[in-house]
Design an enzyme around this catalytic site. Sequence first.
Site, short mmCIF file in Angstrom:
data_model
loop_
_atom_site.label_atom_id
_atom_site.label_comp_id
_atom_site.label_asym_id
_atom_site.label_seq_id
_atom_site.Cartn_x
_atom_site.Cartn_y
_atom_site.Cartn_z
N ASP A 31 0.86 -1.18 0.00
CA ASP A 31 0.00 0.00 0.00
C ASP A 31 0.90 1.24 0.00
OD1 ASP A 31 -3.24 0.28 1.19
OD2 ASP A 31 -1.99 2.08 0.93
N TYR A 146 -15.53 7.45 -12.72
CA TYR A 146 -15.21 6.36 -11.80
C TYR A 146 -15.67 5.02 -12.38
CZ TYR A 146 -15.78 3.13 -7.94
OH TYR A 146 -15.75 2.00 -7.16
N ILE A 212 -31.99 14.24 3.36
CA ILE A 212 -32.47 13.14 2.50
C ILE A 212 -32.75 13.75 1.13
CG2 ILE A 212 -34.34 11.49 2.08
CD1 ILE A 212 -34.56 11.05 5.05
N1 UDP Z 1 -28.30 10.18 0.18
C1 UDP Z 1 -29.06 11.09 0.91
N2 UDP Z 1 -28.41 11.97 1.70
C2 UDP Z 1 -27.05 12.01 1.80
C3 UDP Z 1 -26.29 11.07 1.06
C4 UDP Z 1 -26.95 10.17 0.26
O1 UDP Z 1 -30.29 11.11 0.85
O2 UDP Z 1 -26.53 12.86 2.52
C5 UDP Z 1 -29.01 9.22 -0.68
C6 UDP Z 1 -28.58 9.29 -2.13
O3 UDP Z 1 -29.31 10.30 -2.79
C7 UDP Z 1 -28.90 7.88 -2.63
C8 UDP Z 1 -28.67 7.02 -1.39
O4 UDP Z 1 -28.66 7.90 -0.28
O5 UDP Z 1 -30.25 7.80 -2.96
C9 UDP Z 1 -27.32 6.30 -1.42
O6 UDP Z 1 -26.32 7.24 -1.74
P1 UDP Z 1 -24.78 6.94 -1.58
O7 UDP Z 1 -24.03 8.19 -2.00
O8 UDP Z 1 -24.51 6.42 -0.21
O9 UDP Z 1 -24.48 5.75 -2.57
P2 UDP Z 1 -24.77 5.57 -4.15
O10 UDP Z 1 -25.90 4.59 -4.21
O11 UDP Z 1 -25.09 6.89 -4.74
O12 UDP Z 1 -23.50 4.99 -4.65
#
Ligand code: UDP
Length: 327
Positions: A31, A146, A212
């Site tokens: 690493d 990514y 949310i």
């Molecule tokens: N999310 C949210 N509030 C936050 C961060 C994420 O409501 O502060 C929601 C985001 O819009 C998605 C879900 O949580 O619907 C999962 O998001 P995350 O970024 O953890 O992972 P992703 O599925 O996008 O890779």
Amino acid sequence: MKVLVVGGAGYIGSHTTYELIRAGHEVIVLDNLSTGSTENVHPQARFVWGDIRRKSDIVHVLNAEAQAGAPVEVAMHFAAKLIVPESVEQPLAYYENNVEGLRTMLEALVECGVKNIVFSSTAAVYGEPITPECDEGDATEPINPYGETKLACEKMIAWVGAAHDLNYCILRYFNVAGADASLKIGLDKDQLTHLIPLIMQAALGIREKLFIFGDDYDTPDGTCIRDYVHVTDLAQAHVLGAEYILNNKTSLLANLGSGSGFSVREVVDAARKLFEVPFEYAPRRPGDPAKLIARIERADKILKWKPQHNLQSILKSDYEFRKRRIG
Ligand code: UDP
């Protein structure tokens, strides 16, 4: 088996090292500590500082093991950059680290005769899913650098595998969270875009509240549905995957998730059963699909892998690890 874990000082690499050692395997962690830390390296693993983009760093370790009479049998690759918004801002850094890093590592493996690789991939390779339940056979059309770099890596591995008789196990992760039962390792670098770390920050008073993002999606409660998998379950799948390709001299590509979905609101409510989480609704975040769930039949059928944790234990272990870190 003897395993070289490249990127073993980071979150998923360190949990996989713990599971490899628990299963009785020998581990060398390589690493560059750019995001990981030596504190995350299991005391029974050997640590070597090295950079995936410098072939000599990898060749040096592999040759030393071979000359000592016990060559590395499997290499695992975790040394990648993985923050979606950062990849949009700095695509070249993602191509350099993720694609060029893997190319260099593969060159070293081919040169030193290592015949097995386990590779961390992601649900981001599916892009905007056509069906809410992602199957490994679905189309891959990433919508950010990514995901694009990870897909390029998957394809590179398959071509190199065919040309050089290299077996591979490519694992596509869904939403990973949680911490090892020992609470010695967990996610100690906050990825400030991910839901569960942000819930923890709100719970521990590091931020005022959680937002949310969106309550008007086409889901039962209007918030997005995702598939959350415990990092220890995920790590165990890597051990099974490595054993499988080594013993059967074959390759595999599989999703790793829990196979079930929870809405953001359900995750927040599950967390609120364990601790306080101040939250508020906010507008949608651009680029979020309504529903993303893994189909995990392939990992179950081939690796006999079934996640043992649930949402409650993911949240609990993550919270306890963080509380211990800041306490
Ligand atoms: N999310 C949210 N509030 C936050 C961060 C994420 O409501 O502060 C929601 C985001 O819009 C998605 C879900 O949580 O619907 C999962 O998001 P995350 O970024 O953890 O992972 P992703 O599925 O996008 O890779």
